[in-house]
Every structure is written in C-alpha cells, then in structure tokens.
Enzyme design. Sequence first.
Site, short mmCIF file in Angstrom:
data_model
loop_
_atom_site.label_atom_id
_atom_site.label_comp_id
_atom_site.label_asym_id
_atom_site.label_seq_id
_atom_site.Cartn_x
_atom_site.Cartn_y
_atom_site.Cartn_z
N ARG A 174 -5.99 40.45 36.16
CA ARG A 174 -6.33 41.74 36.66
C ARG A 174 -7.76 42.14 36.09
O ARG A 174 -7.61 42.24 34.96
CB ARG A 174 -5.24 42.59 36.39
CG ARG A 174 -4.03 42.71 37.53
CD ARG A 174 -2.90 43.54 37.33
NE ARG A 174 -3.50 44.91 37.21
CZ ARG A 174 -2.37 45.91 37.39
NH1 ARG A 174 -1.13 45.73 37.41
NH2 ARG A 174 -2.82 47.32 37.28
N LYS A 220 7.12 49.15 34.49
CA LYS A 220 7.78 49.63 35.84
C LYS A 220 7.85 48.37 36.89
O LYS A 220 8.68 48.30 37.19
CB LYS A 220 6.55 50.55 36.39
CG LYS A 220 6.41 51.73 35.80
CD LYS A 220 5.51 52.88 36.59
CE LYS A 220 4.21 52.32 36.93
NZ LYS A 220 3.35 52.32 35.77
N ARG A 240 -7.56 54.15 31.99
CA ARG A 240 -6.29 54.44 33.17
C ARG A 240 -5.40 55.17 32.02
O ARG A 240 -4.42 55.98 32.75
CB ARG A 240 -5.89 52.96 33.24
CG ARG A 240 -6.52 52.27 34.46
CD ARG A 240 -6.21 50.72 34.43
NE ARG A 240 -4.89 50.49 34.62
CZ ARG A 240 -4.33 49.41 34.24
NH1 ARG A 240 -5.16 48.51 33.57
NH2 ARG A 240 -3.19 49.31 34.63
N ARG A 289 1.63 59.52 41.65
CA ARG A 289 0.79 59.46 40.57
C ARG A 289 -0.04 60.73 40.19
O ARG A 289 -0.55 60.87 39.28
CB ARG A 289 -0.24 58.35 40.43
CG ARG A 289 -0.18 56.88 39.93
CD ARG A 289 -1.01 56.08 40.08
NE ARG A 289 -1.11 55.01 39.18
CZ ARG A 289 -0.59 53.66 39.28
NH1 ARG A 289 0.08 53.47 40.25
NH2 ARG A 289 -0.91 52.95 38.29
N ARG A 324 -1.27 41.55 28.31
CA ARG A 324 -0.98 41.25 29.75
C ARG A 324 -2.49 40.77 30.43
O ARG A 324 -2.36 39.87 31.13
CB ARG A 324 -0.47 42.66 30.55
CG ARG A 324 -0.28 42.16 31.84
CD ARG A 324 0.43 43.53 32.80
NE ARG A 324 -0.34 44.33 33.15
CZ ARG A 324 -0.14 45.44 33.77
NH1 ARG A 324 1.14 45.93 33.98
NH2 ARG A 324 -1.19 46.40 34.34
P1 AMP Z 1 -0.98 49.61 39.31
O1 AMP Z 1 -0.88 48.34 39.55
O2 AMP Z 1 0.27 50.56 39.62
O3 AMP Z 1 -1.19 49.90 37.83
O4 AMP Z 1 -1.99 50.49 40.00
C1 AMP Z 1 -3.46 49.79 39.82
C2 AMP Z 1 -4.64 50.80 40.25
O5 AMP Z 1 -4.20 50.92 41.60
C3 AMP Z 1 -4.65 52.02 39.54
O6 AMP Z 1 -5.10 52.14 38.53
C4 AMP Z 1 -5.20 52.88 40.74
O7 AMP Z 1 -6.48 52.78 40.74
C5 AMP Z 1 -4.76 52.22 41.99
N1 AMP Z 1 -3.40 52.98 42.44
C6 AMP Z 1 -1.98 52.72 42.54
N2 AMP Z 1 -1.31 53.25 42.85
C7 AMP Z 1 -2.08 54.49 43.19
C8 AMP Z 1 -1.59 55.93 43.55
N3 AMP Z 1 -0.21 56.17 43.99
N4 AMP Z 1 -2.61 56.76 43.60
C9 AMP Z 1 -3.93 56.25 43.35
N5 AMP Z 1 -4.16 55.39 43.05
C10 AMP Z 1 -3.37 54.20 42.77
#
Ligand code: AMP
Length: 189
Positions: free
Chosen positions: A134, A14, A145, A89, A128
């Site tokens: 991260r 994404k 996740r 999400r 990654r």
């Molecule tokens: P990402 O970078 O999109 O993979 O997000 C990393 C982490 O941020 C996720 O595993 C969640 O813990 C949190 N997070 C990001 N976006 C959301 C969302 N829309 N709703 C809830 N938690 C989020």
Amino acid sequence: MKNIVIFGAPGSGKGTQSDLLISKYGFKHISTGDVLRAEIKAGTELGKTAQSYIDDGHLIPDALMIEILAHKYDELCPCEGLIFDGFPRTVPQAEALKAMLAERGTAVSAMLELAVPEAELMERLILRGQTSGRADDNEETIKKRLGVYLNQTAPLIEWYEKEGLRHAINGSGTLESINAALCNVIDSL
Ligand code: AMP
C-alpha cells in the site's frame, strides 16, 4: 438485520477482525478503503479522484464517500448482517449512515471500537507497509493518517456513545482474544 460498525484508527485491526467475523457469522462486508483501492486498480474516474487523497493521507470528501457507500450497500443488501469497515470516518458520514439505514427500515446495531495505543499503531502500520504494497503505508503518510484520525474520526467515539451504540474493545491483545470480545458483543445484540 445486524449492521455493525467496526471502528478504530488505521492499524487497529479492523480489516483482520472483519474477516474473522465474516467467516464466523456469514455477514457481508463493506470496506470503503478496499472499494477505493479496487477503483484505483481498475483505472476508473472515481479511482483517479480517490488516488490523490489516499496517497496524501487525506479523506475522500464526504458527499462522494456517502454516495459510494449507499451504492455498495444496495448491491449487498438486504442481508442477514453487514460489517462497515472504514466507514463512517466523519460525523457527517455517521449522520448520513443513520439516515440511509432509516430510509431502508434499519439502523446501526453496534459500533465496536478497537482501542489501540498510538505508539503500537505506528509500529503495526510500518510493519504492514513492508508487505502490504500500500502506497499509504509509509512513515510520512502514516503520521498524516493518524492525525486525520484524531481530528476527524475520533470525535465519532463520543457521537456513538451518545447514540448508546459504542462498545470499546481492547484492541491490543491476541487476534483470538480480540475476536472473542467482539463476538461477545455481537452475540448479545
Ligand atoms: P483504509 O483502507 O480504511 O485505511 O482507507 C484507506 C484510505 O482510503 C483512507 O486513508 C482514505 O484516504 C480513504 N478512505 C477510506 N474510507 C474512507 C471514508 N469513509 N471517508 C473518507 N476517506 C476514506
């Protein structure tokens, strides 16, 4: 105005594809993961709250996420187009996004789903993790996740299908071929 939801499991590409779309179309970009990581880095109260959820591989509660999203949206828009990356999400987040955009006289234009087989996601995320720095890109958290994705996020595929907004894209090819497929949909909107 085009409101594009780029959708997929963790590791589906994404972020990478969002960057390509932003440089091609000049769209604005909201990555909720990036917003949260910036808050953590800045040591804010929000960052402190978010950190424990992220490190555990859990989602931040909907009410908090929706508030953050609306705030960020109003900071960036009105604009020609915007990519939502990592939001929604959950079904309540999708409903809140629909309501928030309706209040502002607009709507989601398309949900672009990057479909990638689970084994490939795992491989990509572990790889990654070797360079991303991260904390949540480690094998145990990745598994959590992916589980959270299947339980809480994947139901949105059907939700957007019912809204008539879902476009499934094969997310397994080259960056260029995936990007071309995404652009085809965007150009047809
Ligand atoms: P990402 O970078 O999109 O993979 O997000 C990393 C982490 O941020 C996720 O595993 C969640 O813990 C949190 N997070 C990001 N976006 C959301 C969302 N829309 N709703 C809830 N938690 C989020």
